[in-house]
Design a protein around this motif. Structure first.
Motif, PDB file in Angstrom:
ATOM      1  N   ASP A  32       0.830  -1.208   0.000  1.00 28.24           N
ATOM      2  CA  ASP A  32       0.000   0.000   0.000  1.00 28.24           C
ATOM      3  C   ASP A  32       0.866   1.261   0.000  1.00 28.24           C
ATOM      4  OD1 ASP A  32      -2.271  -1.553   0.007  1.00 28.24           O
ATOM      5  OD2 ASP A  32      -2.584  -1.404   2.181  1.00 28.24           O
ATOM      6  N   LYS A  35       2.222   1.667  -3.501  1.00 30.31           N
ATOM      7  CA  LYS A  35       1.168   2.129  -4.406  1.00 30.31           C
ATOM      8  C   LYS A  35       0.901   3.613  -4.206  1.00 30.31           C
ATOM      9  CE  LYS A  35      -3.518   1.122  -5.986  1.00 30.31           C
ATOM     10  NZ  LYS A  35      -3.365   2.107  -6.994  1.00 30.31           N
ATOM     11  N   ALA A  36       0.829   4.052  -2.964  1.00 32.75           N
ATOM     12  CA  ALA A  36       0.608   5.474  -2.695  1.00 32.75           C
ATOM     13  C   ALA A  36       1.788   6.299  -3.208  1.00 32.75           C
ATOM     14  CB  ALA A  36       0.408   5.708  -1.200  1.00 32.75           C
ATOM     15  N   ASN A  78       5.079  -0.095  -9.739  1.00 30.19           N
ATOM     16  CA  ASN A  78       4.926  -0.621  -8.379  1.00 30.19           C
ATOM     17  C   ASN A  78       5.759  -1.887  -8.193  1.00 30.19           C
ATOM     18  OD1 ASN A  78       3.155   1.364  -7.604  1.00 30.19           O
ATOM     19  ND2 ASN A  78       1.334   0.115  -7.879  1.00 30.19           N
TER      20      ASN A  78
END
Length: 133
Positions: A32, A35-36, A78
């Motif tokens: 996460d 991804k951010a 990513n």
């Protein structure tokens, strides 16, 4: 059934299984974060340099279907970031493990006796050999 539950308990509470579970949870959280980072930092930089949206799409004919090539590029970015981070982490862990092994080998290695002791041992052996003649 009781034996099965006991075996499952022993398996589930082993250190390796618990470590793996913690790794999966941390990995998901790290995914996460990556991804951010990609969505909020990398993609705007790419858009500013190239002047285009990274989340681009192309319509396929008149079907109303789209190829989401921007999402694919984001997923590749990513993956590359995650792979690089895992690679760096593994190299760091291996380096730390090697340091620990080297220290352990040094501790286990017997210390060399002083030169005087070696010479005295050789003299003793020579005297024993002469006495036998």
């Amino acid at each position: 059934m009781k034996k099965f539950l006991e075996e499952f308990k022993a398996f589930a509470l082993k250190g390796n299984v618990m470590d793996m579970a913690i790794g999966v949870i941390i990995g998901a959280a790290f995914g996460d974060i990556v991804k951010a980072f990609t969505d909020d930092f990398i993609n705007p930089i790419i858009a500013a340099i190239g002047g285009a949206e990274v989340h681009g799409m192309t319509e396929i004919g008149n079907t109303g279907s789209y190829i989401l090539w921007g999402d694919f590029i984001t997923a590749v970015i990513n993956f590359l970031i995650m792979a690089m981070c895992v690679f760096i982490m593994m190299k760091s862990v291996n380096a730390l493990m090697n340091i620990g092994r080297k220290k352990k080998e040094e501790e286990e290695k017997p210390a060399e006796p002083p030169k005087e002791e070696v010479l005295l041992t050789e003299i003793r052996d020579l005297l024993k050999a002469q006495a036998k003649k």
